[in-house]
Design a protein around this motif. Structure first.
Motif, PDB file in Angstrom:
ATOM      1  N   GLU A   1       2.312  60.849  43.793  1.00 45.30           N
ATOM      2  CA  GLU A   1       1.636  60.381  43.342  1.00 45.30           C
ATOM      3  C   GLU A   1       2.165  59.933  41.847  1.00 45.30           C
ATOM      4  OE1 GLU A   1       1.294  63.411  44.833  1.00 45.30           O
ATOM      5  OE2 GLU A   1       1.042  64.619  42.925  1.00 45.30           O
ATOM      6  N   LYS A   2       3.224  60.174  41.266  1.00 46.13           N
ATOM      7  CA  LYS A   2       3.706  60.142  39.909  1.00 46.13           C
ATOM      8  C   LYS A   2       4.937  59.168  40.447  1.00 46.13           C
ATOM      9  CE  LYS A   2       2.046  63.661  36.839  1.00 46.13           C
ATOM     10  NZ  LYS A   2       2.164  64.865  37.122  1.00 46.13           N
ATOM     11  N   VAL A   3       5.413  58.453  41.345  1.00 47.37           N
ATOM     12  CA  VAL A   3       6.186  57.484  41.281  1.00 47.37           C
ATOM     13  C   VAL A   3       6.030  56.377  40.281  1.00 47.37           C
ATOM     14  CG1 VAL A   3       7.060  57.992  44.160  1.00 47.37           C
ATOM     15  CG2 VAL A   3       5.034  55.972  43.295  1.00 47.37           C
ATOM     16  N   GLU A   4       5.306  56.008  39.973  1.00 48.57           N
ATOM     17  CA  GLU A   4       5.292  54.614  39.105  1.00 48.57           C
ATOM     18  C   GLU A   4       4.980  54.978  37.864  1.00 48.57           C
ATOM     19  OE1 GLU A   4       1.138  51.705  39.856  1.00 48.57           O
ATOM     20  OE2 GLU A   4       0.584  53.483  40.620  1.00 48.57           O
ATOM     21  N   GLU A   5       4.781  56.318  37.570  1.00 45.69           N
ATOM     22  CA  GLU A   5       5.702  56.811  35.905  1.00 45.69           C
ATOM     23  C   GLU A   5       6.720  56.880  35.685  1.00 45.69           C
ATOM     24  OE1 GLU A   5       3.895  60.544  34.029  1.00 45.69           O
ATOM     25  OE2 GLU A   5       2.456  59.977  35.822  1.00 45.69           O
ATOM     26  N   HIS A   6       7.543  57.557  36.843  1.00 44.77           N
ATOM     27  CA  HIS A   6       9.295  57.863  37.349  1.00 44.77           C
ATOM     28  C   HIS A   6       9.990  57.133  37.440  1.00 44.77           C
ATOM     29  CE1 HIS A   6       8.009  61.607  35.223  1.00 44.77           C
ATOM     30  NE2 HIS A   6       6.384  61.631  36.754  1.00 44.77           N
ATOM     31  N   ILE A   7       9.535  56.101  38.454  1.00 43.75           N
ATOM     32  CA  ILE A   7      10.893  55.196  38.986  1.00 43.75           C
ATOM     33  C   ILE A   7      10.318  54.145  38.766  1.00 43.75           C
ATOM     34  CG2 ILE A   7      11.193  54.293  41.554  1.00 43.75           C
ATOM     35  CD1 ILE A   7      11.154  56.295  42.667  1.00 43.75           C
ATOM     36  N   GLU A   8      11.372  53.861  38.118  1.00 42.86           N
ATOM     37  CA  GLU A   8      11.175  52.183  37.024  1.00 42.86           C
ATOM     38  C   GLU A   8      11.382  50.726  37.223  1.00 42.86           C
ATOM     39  OE1 GLU A   8      14.665  54.718  35.442  1.00 42.86           O
ATOM     40  OE2 GLU A   8      13.163  55.485  33.686  1.00 42.86           O
TER      41      GLU A   8
END
Ligand code: 0O2
Length: 213
Positions: free
Chosen positions: A64-71
């Motif tokens: 659920e945090k991929v948008e924040e951490h995968i640039e």
């Protein structure tokens, strides 16, 4: 689940399309005004869902945090003929900081080549997209590199894929040699850059004249 991922990728697809148009337009403007363009060609892609999941797992990022951490879910690649062109493209992007995009980070793998032999200049940006469901800011990675750097990276990437990121030692050594050769090629081309730029401007002027006749 698959459907949710597809929905998540919509704004990224839009960002890639918009950014491709913007950088391709810069190239056409240079060419249409008879000038040498620091941008040779532009490509873009949205990362495959399976690659996003793999990268998240590898780095321990909750899904659920991929948008924040995968640039690099949205990725743009700008290819240049000469090493000096990279700085010109970086300046073009820096001038847009705070306008239609915001620079988050710059990574210079040209001054600091990766151990693999990888060279490229990366700029992570925040980019606002206006979708049917409202505005959303997405992260995107712009990779700027010469044609020689791109040639090497493309081959190395496919070998990594083939050997599942465990390239045999003998091939790794050859790849390192190939990276040195690509570096030399860029260096030699830079030495004759004035001739290259003059020749291309002259060639384009002549082509335009022929078109007008
Ligand atoms: P793909 O399939 O291109 O999407 P890292 O963990 O070091 O790989 P990080 O921290 O996510 O990378 O950010 P970085 O360093 O900016 O690298 C992101 C992208 O740069 C990679 O995306 C590649 O596209 C490219 N890249 C980085 N290092 C190398 C390398 O040694 N060889 C090649 N060919 N490309 C590289 P992905 O997600 O790895 O892969």
């Amino acid at each position: 689940m698959i459907r949710d991922w597809k929905k998540l990728l919509i704004p990224y697809e839009q960002a890639v399309e918009e950014l491709k148009v913007k950088f391709k337009s810069i190239r056409s403007e240079y060419r249409r005004t008879g000038q040498y363009s620091p941008i040779e060609f532009v490509t873009g892609r949205v990362k495959e869902i399976s690659s996003i999941i793999d990268k998240a797992k590898k780095r321990g990022i909750p899904l659920e945090k991929v948008e924040e951490h995968i640039e690099d879910i949205a990725g743009i690649r700008i290819m240049c003929q000469l090493v000096d062109d990279i700085e010109k493209v970086v300046d073009i992007i820096r001038k847009r900081d705070g306008k239609d995009m915001e620079i988050v980070e710059e990574r210079d793998y040209i001054t600091n080549m990766k151990e693999s032999g990888y060279r490229s200049y990366h700029i992570i940006i925040k980019y606002p997209v206006h979708t049917a469901f409202g505005e959303k800011e997405v992260l995107a990675e712009i990779q700027i590199r010469t044609l020689a750097m791109n040639f090497w990276a493309t081959i190395e990437h496919s070998l990594n894929y083939k050997f599942e990121r465990n390239i045999p030692e003998n091939i790794r050594i050859r790849l390192k040699r190939a990276a040195d050769a690509a570096f030399l090629l860029d260096k030699e081309m830079s030495k004759i850059k004035d001739e290259i730029m003059d020749a291309q401007e002259e060639f384009r002027t002549r082509s335009t004249l022929i078109e007008e006749i």
